[in-house]
Design an enzyme around this catalytic site. Structure first.
Site, PDB file in Angstrom:
ATOM      1  N   ARG A  30     -43.617 -87.759 -64.518  1.00  0.00           N
ATOM      2  CA  ARG A  30     -44.159 -88.236 -63.248  1.00  0.00           C
ATOM      3  C   ARG A  30     -45.682 -88.369 -63.332  1.00  0.00           C
ATOM      4  O   ARG A  30     -46.358 -87.505 -63.896  1.00  0.00           O
ATOM      5  CB  ARG A  30     -43.787 -87.305 -62.112  1.00  0.00           C
ATOM      6  CG  ARG A  30     -42.281 -87.195 -61.943  1.00  0.00           C
ATOM      7  CD  ARG A  30     -41.831 -86.972 -60.526  1.00  0.00           C
ATOM      8  NE  ARG A  30     -40.390 -86.837 -60.497  1.00  0.00           N
ATOM      9  CZ  ARG A  30     -39.532 -87.847 -60.477  1.00  0.00           C
ATOM     10  NH1 ARG A  30     -39.973 -89.082 -60.448  1.00  0.00           N
ATOM     11  NH2 ARG A  30     -38.228 -87.634 -60.474  1.00  0.00           N
ATOM     12  N   ASP A  31     -46.196 -89.465 -62.756  1.00  0.00           N
ATOM     13  CA  ASP A  31     -47.642 -89.680 -62.686  1.00  0.00           C
ATOM     14  C   ASP A  31     -48.241 -88.665 -61.717  1.00  0.00           C
ATOM     15  O   ASP A  31     -47.661 -88.403 -60.657  1.00  0.00           O
ATOM     16  CB  ASP A  31     -47.926 -91.112 -62.221  1.00  0.00           C
ATOM     17  CG  ASP A  31     -49.364 -91.521 -62.434  1.00  0.00           C
ATOM     18  OD1 ASP A  31     -50.258 -90.919 -61.800  1.00  0.00           O
ATOM     19  OD2 ASP A  31     -49.594 -92.454 -63.212  1.00  0.00           O
ATOM     20  N   ILE A  32     -49.381 -88.084 -62.069  1.00  0.00           N
ATOM     21  CA  ILE A  32     -50.000 -87.087 -61.185  1.00  0.00           C
ATOM     22  C   ILE A  32     -50.703 -87.718 -59.987  1.00  0.00           C
ATOM     23  O   ILE A  32     -51.076 -87.013 -59.049  1.00  0.00           O
ATOM     24  CB  ILE A  32     -50.968 -86.151 -61.943  1.00  0.00           C
ATOM     25  CG1 ILE A  32     -52.132 -86.932 -62.535  1.00  0.00           C
ATOM     26  CG2 ILE A  32     -50.227 -85.348 -63.000  1.00  0.00           C
ATOM     27  CD1 ILE A  32     -53.244 -86.053 -63.074  1.00  0.00           C
ATOM     28  N   ASN A  88     -50.689-101.682 -68.603  1.00  0.00           N
ATOM     29  CA  ASN A  88     -52.095-102.067 -68.540  1.00  0.00           C
ATOM     30  C   ASN A  88     -52.629-102.021 -69.962  1.00  0.00           C
ATOM     31  O   ASN A  88     -52.474-101.012 -70.652  1.00  0.00           O
ATOM     32  CB  ASN A  88     -52.890-101.106 -67.656  1.00  0.00           C
ATOM     33  CG  ASN A  88     -52.467-101.179 -66.205  1.00  0.00           C
ATOM     34  OD1 ASN A  88     -52.206-102.250 -65.686  1.00  0.00           O
ATOM     35  ND2 ASN A  88     -52.378-100.035 -65.558  1.00  0.00           N
ATOM     36  N   GLU A  96     -56.577 -96.654 -68.462  1.00  0.00           N
ATOM     37  CA  GLU A  96     -57.455 -95.487 -68.427  1.00  0.00           C
ATOM     38  C   GLU A  96     -57.200 -94.533 -69.587  1.00  0.00           C
ATOM     39  O   GLU A  96     -58.117 -93.881 -70.064  1.00  0.00           O
ATOM     40  CB  GLU A  96     -57.283 -94.742 -67.102  1.00  0.00           C
ATOM     41  CG  GLU A  96     -57.725 -95.568 -65.901  1.00  0.00           C
ATOM     42  CD  GLU A  96     -57.438 -94.893 -64.569  1.00  0.00           C
ATOM     43  OE1 GLU A  96     -56.803 -93.814 -64.553  1.00  0.00           O
ATOM     44  OE2 GLU A  96     -57.846 -95.448 -63.540  1.00  0.00           O
ATOM     45  N   VAL A  97     -55.959 -94.420 -70.008  1.00  0.00           N
ATOM     46  CA  VAL A  97     -55.598 -93.578 -71.142  1.00  0.00           C
ATOM     47  C   VAL A  97     -55.167 -94.514 -72.263  1.00  0.00           C
ATOM     48  O   VAL A  97     -54.222 -95.287 -72.090  1.00  0.00           O
ATOM     49  CB  VAL A  97     -54.469 -92.587 -70.792  1.00  0.00           C
ATOM     50  CG1 VAL A  97     -54.070 -91.766 -72.003  1.00  0.00           C
ATOM     51  CG2 VAL A  97     -54.900 -91.676 -69.640  1.00  0.00           C
ATOM     52  N   HIS A 101     -48.559 -96.775 -72.524  1.00  0.00           N
ATOM     53  CA  HIS A 101     -47.639 -96.201 -71.548  1.00  0.00           C
ATOM     54  C   HIS A 101     -47.186 -97.282 -70.576  1.00  0.00           C
ATOM     55  O   HIS A 101     -47.948 -98.162 -70.213  1.00  0.00           O
ATOM     56  CB  HIS A 101     -48.275 -95.031 -70.795  1.00  0.00           C
ATOM     57  CG  HIS A 101     -49.583 -95.326 -70.128  1.00  0.00           C
ATOM     58  ND1 HIS A 101     -50.766 -95.484 -70.836  1.00  0.00           N
ATOM     59  CD2 HIS A 101     -49.902 -95.496 -68.831  1.00  0.00           C
ATOM     60  CE1 HIS A 101     -51.759 -95.718 -69.991  1.00  0.00           C
ATOM     61  NE2 HIS A 101     -51.256 -95.748 -68.756  1.00  0.00           N
ATOM     62  N   HIS A 103     -45.642 -97.968 -66.826  1.00  0.00           N
ATOM     63  CA  HIS A 103     -45.483 -97.411 -65.486  1.00  0.00           C
ATOM     64  C   HIS A 103     -44.168 -97.941 -64.926  1.00  0.00           C
ATOM     65  O   HIS A 103     -43.973 -99.153 -64.861  1.00  0.00           O
ATOM     66  CB  HIS A 103     -46.616 -97.880 -64.566  1.00  0.00           C
ATOM     67  CG  HIS A 103     -47.985 -97.447 -64.967  1.00  0.00           C
ATOM     68  ND1 HIS A 103     -48.634 -96.397 -64.362  1.00  0.00           N
ATOM     69  CD2 HIS A 103     -48.828 -97.927 -65.912  1.00  0.00           C
ATOM     70  CE1 HIS A 103     -49.830 -96.255 -64.912  1.00  0.00           C
ATOM     71  NE2 HIS A 103     -49.971 -97.175 -65.856  1.00  0.00           N
TER      72      HIS A 103
END
Length: 117
Positions: A30-32, A88, A96-97, A101, A103
Site C-alpha cells: 500500500r502507498d503511504i 511514472n 519520485e523513487v 513501480h 501504481h
C-alpha cells in the site's frame, strides 16, 4: 540491491510496508500517501530505475510485474468497475523513487488522466 533506494530497502525488510501481494520476483504494498481508496505500488524485487530499463533489460520481469499488478487489481476487487495502472518515468512524469513501480489505483471514479491545462 541499491542501499540508497527506498524500495530496495523495503524489499530487504529494512523499512516496513503493508504488503498485499508477493511473488518470488515482485512485491506489492500500500502507498503511504494514497491518491485513491485503493493505491498499491507493485515493484520488481530487483532494482531497475524505470519501466523502460526494466523492459529492455529483463522482459520476463516486466511481464511478471504486469501479472502481479493484475493479481493485485483482482484481489482488491477492482476488476468489475475498473482501475488505473500507472508508471511514472522520469522527473517530468513525477517519478519520485527511481526504482520502477506501477501504481494500481481504483475504488472510485478516477476522472481524467491529466488535469485540464
Amino acid at each position: 540491491m541499491d542501499n540508497d533506494c527506498l524500495f530496495c530497502r523495503i524489499v530487504a525488510g529494512e523499512i516496513p510496508a503493508t504488503v498485499v501481494h508477493e511473488t518470488e520476483t515482485t512485491l506489492a504494498f500500500r502507498d503511504i500517501d494514497p491518491k485513491a481508496p485503493v493505491h498499491v505500488l507493485v515493484i520488481p524485487k530487483d532494482h531497475h530505475p524505470d519501466v523502460v530499463t526494466l523492459a529492455n533489460d529483463d522482459p520476463a520481469a516486466a511481464a511478471g510485474l504486469l501479472a502481479a499488478a493484475a493479481a493485485v487489481a483482482e484481489t482488491e476487487g477492482l476488476l468489475m468497475d475498473g482501475f488505473r495502472l500507472l508508471f511514472n518515468t522520469g522527473g517530468y512524469a513525477g517519478q519520485e523513487v527511481f526504482h520502477v513501480h506501477a501504481h494500481v489505483l481504483g475504488g472510485e471514479p478516477l476522472g481524467p488522466m491529466l488535469a485540464p491545462r
